[in-house]
Design a protein around this motif. Structure first.
Motif, PDB file in Angstrom:
ATOM      1  N   LEU A  59      52.006   8.264  -1.567  1.00 17.52           N
ATOM      2  CA  LEU A  59      51.187   9.436  -1.837  1.00 17.52           C
ATOM      3  C   LEU A  59      50.755   9.338  -3.297  1.00 17.52           C
ATOM      4  O   LEU A  59      51.599   9.155  -4.181  1.00 17.52           O
ATOM      5  CB  LEU A  59      52.002  10.716  -1.605  1.00 17.52           C
ATOM      6  CG  LEU A  59      51.332  12.029  -1.962  1.00 17.52           C
ATOM      7  CD1 LEU A  59      50.125  12.269  -1.057  1.00 17.52           C
ATOM      8  CD2 LEU A  59      52.322  13.172  -1.829  1.00 17.52           C
ATOM      9  N   SER A  61      48.601  10.930  -6.629  1.00 17.58           N
ATOM     10  CA  SER A  61      48.006  12.124  -7.232  1.00 17.58           C
ATOM     11  C   SER A  61      47.686  11.808  -8.680  1.00 17.58           C
ATOM     12  O   SER A  61      48.154  10.817  -9.232  1.00 17.58           O
ATOM     13  CB  SER A  61      48.977  13.308  -7.173  1.00 17.58           C
ATOM     14  OG  SER A  61      50.014  13.159  -8.129  1.00 17.58           O
ATOM     15  N   GLU A 123      51.736  19.136  -6.051  1.00 18.05           N
ATOM     16  CA  GLU A 123      52.824  18.190  -6.274  1.00 18.05           C
ATOM     17  C   GLU A 123      52.275  16.981  -7.024  1.00 18.05           C
ATOM     18  O   GLU A 123      51.214  16.458  -6.698  1.00 18.05           O
ATOM     19  CB  GLU A 123      53.396  17.739  -4.935  1.00 18.05           C
ATOM     20  CG  GLU A 123      54.525  16.751  -5.066  1.00 18.05           C
ATOM     21  CD  GLU A 123      55.071  16.303  -3.723  1.00 18.05           C
ATOM     22  OE1 GLU A 123      55.737  15.254  -3.696  1.00 18.05           O
ATOM     23  OE2 GLU A 123      54.843  16.988  -2.714  1.00 18.05           O
ATOM     24  N   SER A 125      52.819  13.181  -7.865  1.00 20.22           N
ATOM     25  CA  SER A 125      53.512  12.003  -7.359  1.00 20.22           C
ATOM     26  C   SER A 125      53.743  10.991  -8.479  1.00 20.22           C
ATOM     27  O   SER A 125      52.832  10.742  -9.278  1.00 20.22           O
ATOM     28  CB  SER A 125      52.677  11.353  -6.256  1.00 20.22           C
ATOM     29  OG  SER A 125      53.205  10.094  -5.919  1.00 20.22           O
ATOM     30  N   GLU A 127      54.079   7.845  -7.907  1.00 15.14           N
ATOM     31  CA  GLU A 127      53.755   6.549  -7.314  1.00 15.14           C
ATOM     32  C   GLU A 127      52.751   5.730  -8.112  1.00 15.14           C
ATOM     33  O   GLU A 127      52.885   4.505  -8.197  1.00 15.14           O
ATOM     34  CB  GLU A 127      53.280   6.717  -5.875  1.00 15.14           C
ATOM     35  CG  GLU A 127      54.355   7.219  -4.940  1.00 15.14           C
ATOM     36  CD  GLU A 127      55.527   6.266  -4.852  1.00 15.14           C
ATOM     37  OE1 GLU A 127      55.342   5.126  -4.392  1.00 15.14           O
ATOM     38  OE2 GLU A 127      56.632   6.659  -5.256  1.00 15.14           O
TER      39      GLU A 127
END
Length: 151
Positions: A59, A61, A123, A125, A127
């Motif tokens: 995910l 962001s 949220e 992330s 990642e």
């Protein structure tokens, strides 16, 4: 890869910003964490060129949750003039979206999502940074890089 809101979604406001200092849209306090297209590309390149992401569905962001009103103000800073986001009713936003060629089902889905995001920070992330080894680019960086599109 599963990127969330793209920073480039702000390009939908180009015509409004070229005409005035006001962006009209629904849910001024709806939060998203806009991700820079360069960060999506960097993650994609890493996924294609290494085994680091095999079997994963990261995910993605941007690094900060921002409301539509905050995104508009940041664009104004990049353009060197104050901009403001003026909230309009969801029905009026739907009419503008569908009148501009957005299918009704997509307009309805987006409006539902935006309504659910009001006063709820998005949220963030980790990642992008985990995969690329560097922090994601901010919406302010995106706005500075794309300011000419709004002029």
């Amino acid at each position: 890869m599963r990127p969330g809101a793209f920073a480039s979604n702000a390009l939908q406001w180009v015509a409004q910003i070229r005409k005035s200092d006001v962006v009209y849209g629904p849910y001024a306090r709806a939060h998203t964490a806009p991700i820079h297209e360069g960060d999506i590309a960097a993650v994609a390149a890493r996924a294609l060129l290494s085994e680091d992401c095999t079997g994963q569905k990261p995910l993605l962001s941007g690094p900060r949750s921002l409301t539509f009103a905050e995104q508009t103000a940041i664009l104004g800073e990049a353009l060197g003039r104050p901009l403001r986001y003026e909230e309009i009713p969801a029905d009026a936003a739907r009419e503008a979206m569908t009148g501009g060629g957005v299918p009704e089902a997509i307009a309805d889905s987006l409006l539902r999502m935006y309504a659910e995001c009001v006063d709820r920070p998005a949220e963030i992330s980790p990642e992008t940074e985990r995969i690329t080894g560097r922090a994601g680019r901010t919406f302010a960086q995106w706005a500075s890089e794309h300011a000419a599109a709004f002029s």
